[in-house]
Design a protein around this motif. Structure first.
Motif, PDB file in Angstrom:
ATOM      1  N   LEU A 161       0.813  -1.205   0.000  1.00  0.00           N
ATOM      2  CA  LEU A 161       0.000   0.000   0.000  1.00  0.00           C
ATOM      3  C   LEU A 161       0.854   1.266   0.000  1.00  0.00           C
ATOM      4  CD1 LEU A 161      -2.475  -1.088   2.794  1.00  0.00           C
ATOM      5  CD2 LEU A 161      -3.124  -0.723   0.415  1.00  0.00           C
ATOM      6  N   ALA A 162       0.347   2.302  -0.666  1.00  0.00           N
ATOM      7  CA  ALA A 162       0.938   3.640  -0.612  1.00  0.00           C
ATOM      8  C   ALA A 162      -0.063   4.578   0.052  1.00  0.00           C
ATOM      9  CB  ALA A 162       1.275   4.135  -2.013  1.00  0.00           C
ATOM     10  N   LEU A 163       0.394   5.383   1.013  1.00  0.00           N
ATOM     11  CA  LEU A 163      -0.432   6.412   1.638  1.00  0.00           C
ATOM     12  C   LEU A 163      -0.097   7.740   0.976  1.00  0.00           C
ATOM     13  CD1 LEU A 163      -0.224   5.558   5.455  1.00  0.00           C
ATOM     14  CD2 LEU A 163      -1.904   4.806   3.770  1.00  0.00           C
TER      15      LEU A 163
ATOM     16  N   ALA B 297       1.245  11.364   8.013  1.00  0.00           N
ATOM     17  CA  ALA B 297       1.696  10.064   7.518  1.00  0.00           C
ATOM     18  C   ALA B 297       2.224   9.141   8.618  1.00  0.00           C
ATOM     19  CB  ALA B 297       2.747  10.243   6.421  1.00  0.00           C
ATOM     20  N   PRO B 298       3.075   9.615   9.544  1.00  0.00           N
ATOM     21  CA  PRO B 298       3.573   8.703  10.581  1.00  0.00           C
ATOM     22  C   PRO B 298       2.449   8.116  11.437  1.00  0.00           C
ATOM     23  CG  PRO B 298       4.942  10.668  10.468  1.00  0.00           C
ATOM     24  CD  PRO B 298       3.739  10.935   9.614  1.00  0.00           C
ATOM     25  N   ALA B 299       1.491   8.953  11.833  1.00  0.00           N
ATOM     26  CA  ALA B 299       0.384   8.468  12.667  1.00  0.00           C
ATOM     27  C   ALA B 299      -0.497   7.499  11.888  1.00  0.00           C
ATOM     28  CB  ALA B 299      -0.439   9.649  13.180  1.00  0.00           C
ATOM     29  N   ARG B 300      -0.741   7.793  10.618  1.00  0.00           N
ATOM     30  CA  ARG B 300      -1.572   6.910   9.804  1.00  0.00           C
ATOM     31  C   ARG B 300      -0.874   5.572   9.580  1.00  0.00           C
ATOM     32  NH1 ARG B 300      -3.178  10.218   4.594  1.00  0.00           N
ATOM     33  NH2 ARG B 300      -5.002   8.885   4.455  1.00  0.00           N
ATOM     34  N   SER B 301       0.412   5.607   9.327  1.00  0.00           N
ATOM     35  CA  SER B 301       1.160   4.358   9.142  1.00  0.00           C
ATOM     36  C   SER B 301       1.137   3.517  10.411  1.00  0.00           C
ATOM     37  CB  SER B 301       2.614   4.658   8.753  1.00  0.00           C
ATOM     38  OG  SER B 301       2.683   5.308   7.505  1.00  0.00           O
ATOM     39  N   GLU B 302       1.283   4.177  11.563  1.00  0.00           N
ATOM     40  CA  GLU B 302       1.276   3.459  12.834  1.00  0.00           C
ATOM     41  C   GLU B 302      -0.083   2.823  13.089  1.00  0.00           C
ATOM     42  OE1 GLU B 302       2.310   1.798  16.434  1.00  0.00           O
ATOM     43  OE2 GLU B 302       3.553   2.583  14.797  1.00  0.00           O
ATOM     44  N   SER B 303      -1.165   3.543  12.731  1.00  0.00           N
ATOM     45  CA  SER B 303      -2.507   2.995  12.954  1.00  0.00           C
ATOM     46  C   SER B 303      -2.785   1.778  12.084  1.00  0.00           C
ATOM     47  CB  SER B 303      -3.565   4.075  12.694  1.00  0.00           C
ATOM     48  OG  SER B 303      -3.638   4.405  11.321  1.00  0.00           O
ATOM     49  N   LEU B 304      -2.011   1.613  10.995  1.00  0.00           N
ATOM     50  CA  LEU B 304      -2.199   0.471  10.097  1.00  0.00           C
ATOM     51  C   LEU B 304      -1.196  -0.649  10.373  1.00  0.00           C
ATOM     52  CD1 LEU B 304      -2.839   2.357   6.729  1.00  0.00           C
ATOM     53  CD2 LEU B 304      -4.521   1.353   8.268  1.00  0.00           C
TER      54      LEU B 304
ATOM     55  N   THR C 110       4.919   6.412   1.628  1.00  0.00           N
ATOM     56  CA  THR C 110       4.088   7.584   1.896  1.00  0.00           C
ATOM     57  C   THR C 110       4.589   8.717   1.007  1.00  0.00           C
ATOM     58  OG1 THR C 110       5.516   8.367   3.701  1.00  0.00           O
ATOM     59  CG2 THR C 110       3.691   6.899   4.294  1.00  0.00           C
ATOM     60  N   ALA C 111       3.667   9.484   0.452  1.00  0.00           N
ATOM     61  CA  ALA C 111       4.050  10.572  -0.456  1.00  0.00           C
ATOM     62  C   ALA C 111       2.965  11.639  -0.451  1.00  0.00           C
ATOM     63  CB  ALA C 111       4.256  10.043  -1.878  1.00  0.00           C
ATOM     64  N   GLU C 112       3.335  12.851  -0.857  1.00  0.00           N
ATOM     65  CA  GLU C 112       2.383  13.959  -0.875  1.00  0.00           C
ATOM     66  C   GLU C 112       1.377  13.827  -2.009  1.00  0.00           C
ATOM     67  OE1 GLU C 112       4.028  17.840  -0.685  1.00  0.00           O
ATOM     68  OE2 GLU C 112       5.619  17.289   0.715  1.00  0.00           O
ATOM     69  N   SER C 113       1.748  13.177  -3.091  1.00  0.00           N
ATOM     70  CA  SER C 113       0.864  13.049  -4.244  1.00  0.00           C
ATOM     71  C   SER C 113       1.240  11.802  -5.031  1.00  0.00           C
ATOM     72  CB  SER C 113       0.972  14.280  -5.149  1.00  0.00           C
ATOM     73  OG  SER C 113       2.270  14.337  -5.735  1.00  0.00           O
ATOM     74  N   MET C 114       0.363  11.421  -5.962  1.00  0.00           N
ATOM     75  CA  MET C 114       0.678  10.279  -6.817  1.00  0.00           C
ATOM     76  C   MET C 114       1.869  10.586  -7.709  1.00  0.00           C
ATOM     77  SD  MET C 114      -0.934   7.450  -6.379  1.00  0.00           S
ATOM     78  CE  MET C 114      -0.464   6.683  -7.937  1.00  0.00           C
TER      79      MET C 114
ATOM     80  N   PHE D  51       3.958  -0.828  -5.524  1.00  0.00           N
ATOM     81  CA  PHE D  51       2.801  -0.972  -4.642  1.00  0.00           C
ATOM     82  C   PHE D  51       1.587  -1.335  -5.494  1.00  0.00           C
ATOM     83  CE2 PHE D  51       3.128   3.481  -5.837  1.00  0.00           C
ATOM     84  CZ  PHE D  51       1.838   3.885  -6.110  1.00  0.00           C
ATOM     85  N   HIS D  52       0.610  -1.977  -4.853  1.00  0.00           N
ATOM     86  CA  HIS D  52      -0.559  -2.487  -5.568  1.00  0.00           C
ATOM     87  C   HIS D  52      -1.796  -1.605  -5.408  1.00  0.00           C
ATOM     88  CE1 HIS D  52       1.711  -6.223  -4.159  1.00  0.00           C
ATOM     89  NE2 HIS D  52       1.973  -6.106  -5.456  1.00  0.00           N
ATOM     90  N   ALA D  53      -1.850  -0.836  -4.330  1.00  0.00           N
ATOM     91  CA  ALA D  53      -3.043  -0.059  -4.029  1.00  0.00           C
ATOM     92  C   ALA D  53      -2.634   1.231  -3.326  1.00  0.00           C
ATOM     93  CB  ALA D  53      -4.001  -0.855  -3.142  1.00  0.00           C
ATOM     94  N   ALA D  54      -3.505   2.253  -3.429  1.00  0.00           N
ATOM     95  CA  ALA D  54      -3.195   3.559  -2.848  1.00  0.00           C
ATOM     96  C   ALA D  54      -4.360   4.050  -1.998  1.00  0.00           C
ATOM     97  CB  ALA D  54      -2.899   4.568  -3.952  1.00  0.00           C
ATOM     98  N   VAL D  55      -4.020   4.615  -0.853  1.00  0.00           N
ATOM     99  CA  VAL D  55      -4.989   5.305   0.003  1.00  0.00           C
ATOM    100  C   VAL D  55      -4.764   6.790  -0.219  1.00  0.00           C
ATOM    101  CG1 VAL D  55      -5.793   5.667   2.363  1.00  0.00           C
ATOM    102  CG2 VAL D  55      -4.892   3.421   1.683  1.00  0.00           C
TER     103      VAL D  55
END
Length: 293
Positions: free
Chosen positions: A8-10, A17-24, A35-39, A49-53
């Protein structure tokens, strides 16, 4: 499920991003690898990666064009037409499109839905929602989408009629939805609070019971000298549940996480709310469209 995890890519909101990654971190069958600011920035990382949030419809469009499954934050798109185009693109590309950041995935609201489906609350009669905030990264459209979606789920149908009124620069909006059988929902949204913690309250009265999800009951006092502060326990924002359902659907373990027609139904209601606010008139549902009496 395959032994290989879904990668997955966030995308978006780099500060979170750090908090979201930790929650997952407890995600089953999936793993955050980027993790990135944009596609566009993600493409520059040259990572697999196979999917993006993602947090924007623009990044959802780019992800679908790249053949990635997408979990996009509500309100999915800026208009009904854009939502139709996005869903059509996902279908044509053969990828899943799911919607995130919606209150239906908050644990307390899931409990209310379970009580409704089991018959313990009877038929939905009155839904009352307050959604008040100050400076926030969440747009009014995002909040509206999520609570309209939730109301439709609670009552089991689209509203038969609706009325909306906005004040000032639309920093305050009240929406009244009427459902077949006499049920109604009154939702108000305010962006006039000072910067900082907002307040959310939801109560549902059914024909044989009632339930609520209210920040007031999840508030604790913090004594640190001087006047005490109030700390609100959000009891989980639903991100892990949303992404888990997304991963499971891609793996073929559950049904697809998002019903495209349900997305379009919410957008039809959103457009009608905008027209009702402009005309100060009640709109009635006729054949899937909302029109004046």
């Amino acid at each position: 499920m395959s032994d290989s995890p879904l990668l997955l890519a966030l995308i978006g909101h780099p500060g979170e991003a750090p908090a979201r990654s930790e929650s997952l971190r407890r995600l089953r069958g999936g793993r955050v690898v980027l993790t990135a600011e944009s596609m566009e920035a993600a493409a520059g990382e040259n990572a697999t990666f196979h999917a993006a949030v993602v947090d924007s419809s623009a990044d959802a469009v780019r992800a679908i064009a790249a053949g990635k499954h997408v979990l996009v934050a509500a309100p999915v798109a800026d208009s009904l037409q854009d939502a139709e185009s996005l869903l059509g693109s996902a279908e044509e590309a053969g990828v899943y499109l799911s919607v995130g950041g919606v209150p239906v995935n908050v644990p307390a609201n899931r409990v209310i839905l379970d009580r409704l489906s089991s018959g313990k609350l009877g038929e939905s009669g009155l839904l009352r929602v307050h959604c008040w905030s100050g400076e926030s990264s969440r747009s009014l459209a995002s909040k509206l989408y999520g609570h309209i979606d939730l109301a439709i789920r609670f009552f089991g149908s689209s509203p038969a009629e609706l009325y909306s009124v906005a004040r000032g620069d639309q920093s305050y909006l009240q929406v009244h939805l009427g459902f077949a059988g006499g049920g109604m929902a009154i939702l108000d949204f305010s962006g006039r609070l000072p910067a900082g913690q907002g307040y959310d309250s939801l109560s549902l009265i059914g024909s044989s019971g009632a339930a609520y999800s209210d920040d007031h009951h999840n508030t604790h006092l913090l004594f640190a000298g001087g006047n005490p502060a109030a700390l609100i326990d959000d009891c989980g924002d639903g991100l892990l549940a949303e992404v888990q359902a997304f991963v499971d659907a891609i793996a073929g373990e559950t049904l697809p996480p998002t019903d495209g027609e349900a997305v379009l139904t919410v957008h039809r209601v959103l457009e009608a709310i905008g027209r009702s606010s402009e005309s100060a008139g009640v709109l009635h549902e006729r054949g899937g469209a909302y029109e004046p009496a």
